[in-house]
Design a protein around this motif. Structure first.
Motif, mmCIF file in Angstrom:
data_model
loop_
_atom_site.group_PDB
_atom_site.id
_atom_site.type_symbol
_atom_site.label_atom_id
_atom_site.label_comp_id
_atom_site.label_asym_id
_atom_site.label_seq_id
_atom_site.Cartn_x
_atom_site.Cartn_y
_atom_site.Cartn_z
ATOM 1 N N PRO A 116 -2.987 25.200 55.114
ATOM 2 C CA PRO A 116 -3.434 24.865 54.292
ATOM 3 C C PRO A 116 -3.737 23.227 54.440
ATOM 4 N N GLN A 117 -2.511 23.067 53.957
ATOM 5 C CA GLN A 117 -2.381 21.379 53.416
ATOM 6 C C GLN A 117 -2.666 20.598 54.784
ATOM 7 N N ALA A 118 -2.572 20.899 56.340
ATOM 8 C CA ALA A 118 -2.347 20.137 57.201
ATOM 9 C C ALA A 118 -3.578 20.314 57.326
ATOM 10 N N ILE A 119 -4.725 21.037 56.553
ATOM 11 C CA ILE A 119 -5.851 21.082 56.940
ATOM 12 C C ILE A 119 -6.406 19.654 55.772
ATOM 13 N N GLY A 138 -2.758 20.899 36.107
ATOM 14 C CA GLY A 138 -3.532 19.598 36.796
ATOM 15 C C GLY A 138 -5.150 20.781 36.885
ATOM 16 N N GLN A 139 -5.725 21.842 37.361
ATOM 17 C CA GLN A 139 -6.717 22.401 36.662
ATOM 18 C C GLN A 139 -7.079 22.482 35.611
ATOM 19 N N LEU A 140 -6.479 23.313 34.961
ATOM 20 C CA LEU A 140 -6.404 23.703 33.268
ATOM 21 C C LEU A 140 -6.908 22.786 32.995
ATOM 22 N N PHE A 164 -2.937 23.067 47.210
ATOM 23 C CA PHE A 164 -3.156 24.561 46.293
ATOM 24 C C PHE A 164 -2.764 25.776 46.733
ATOM 25 N N PRO A 165 -3.697 26.197 47.953
ATOM 26 C CA PRO A 165 -3.559 27.325 48.790
ATOM 27 C C PRO A 165 -1.826 27.076 49.637
ATOM 28 N N MET A 166 -1.329 26.145 49.745
ATOM 29 C CA MET A 166 -0.483 25.391 50.772
ATOM 30 C C MET A 166 0.621 26.453 50.002
ATOM 31 N N GLY A 183 8.077 25.746 42.559
ATOM 32 C CA GLY A 183 7.300 25.955 41.311
ATOM 33 C C GLY A 183 7.117 25.023 40.119
ATOM 34 N N ILE A 184 7.702 24.413 39.585
ATOM 35 C CA ILE A 184 8.164 22.984 39.750
ATOM 36 C C ILE A 184 6.602 22.550 39.822
ATOM 37 N N ILE A 185 6.417 21.847 41.274
ATOM 38 C CA ILE A 185 5.255 21.005 42.228
ATOM 39 C C ILE A 185 3.713 22.584 41.483
ATOM 40 N N LEU A 186 3.772 23.582 41.648
ATOM 41 C CA LEU A 186 2.393 24.543 41.712
ATOM 42 C C LEU A 186 2.296 24.412 39.884
ATOM 43 N N GLY A 187 3.335 24.745 39.354
ATOM 44 C CA GLY A 187 3.068 24.480 38.139
ATOM 45 C C GLY A 187 2.235 22.826 37.375
#
Lengths: 89, 89
Positions: free
Chosen positions: A21-24, B83-85, B37-39, B74-78
């Motif tokens: 997904p990041q590459a896409i 950001g989304q919220l 985000f999916p990555m 996990g920090i990056i995903l957080g």
């Protein structure tokens, strides 16, 4: 296949395909602003070494998983390099 | 330690620490626009499973490597979730 091997295979599948997904997104948006260049440089180097490790030990799962990840992460790194070069022109 | 083990250890060190520069960049810039985000969702799930795999097999290198990667990713995903919220408020 026992449950631990199943967990390992799912873990390998997830961490490998996660770069798709990041590459896409990178191919579609050409936006690499918030991506870290040092991350992808370190990561591509590390995955290349995992590939060498897999070949030496003749471990197909390590070879296949890291080859796929190398192609995907390599595409992302390529766009980052391209982005840096076009900035300098 | 033979040369193959050295290659494996360096590969593990590189792929683990590679997420540190991305975590630092994300913390500093708060910019996650070009991150997928999916990555990170797939990757964090996969790394968590690798951690479970390491604990079951009592393999310290897999436990330590994936714990560090899980904290960083996990920090990056957080930040991406935050950001989304904030966008939705």
């Amino acid at each position: 296949m026992d449950s631990t091997a199943i967990i390992g295979n799912i873990a390998a599948l997830l961490t490998t395909t996660s770069f798709l997904p990041q590459a896409i997104k990178t191919i579609r948006t050409r936006n690499t602003a918030s991506l870290s260049f040092p991350m992808y440089l370190l990561f591509v180097t590390g995955v290349t070494l995992w590939l060498v490790y897999g070949v030496i030990n003749e471990q197909m799962p390590i070879i296949v998983g890291n080859f796929v990840t190398l192609v995907l992460a390599g595409i992302i790194l390529g766009f980052m390099v391209k982005g840096q070069l076009t900035k300098k022109l």
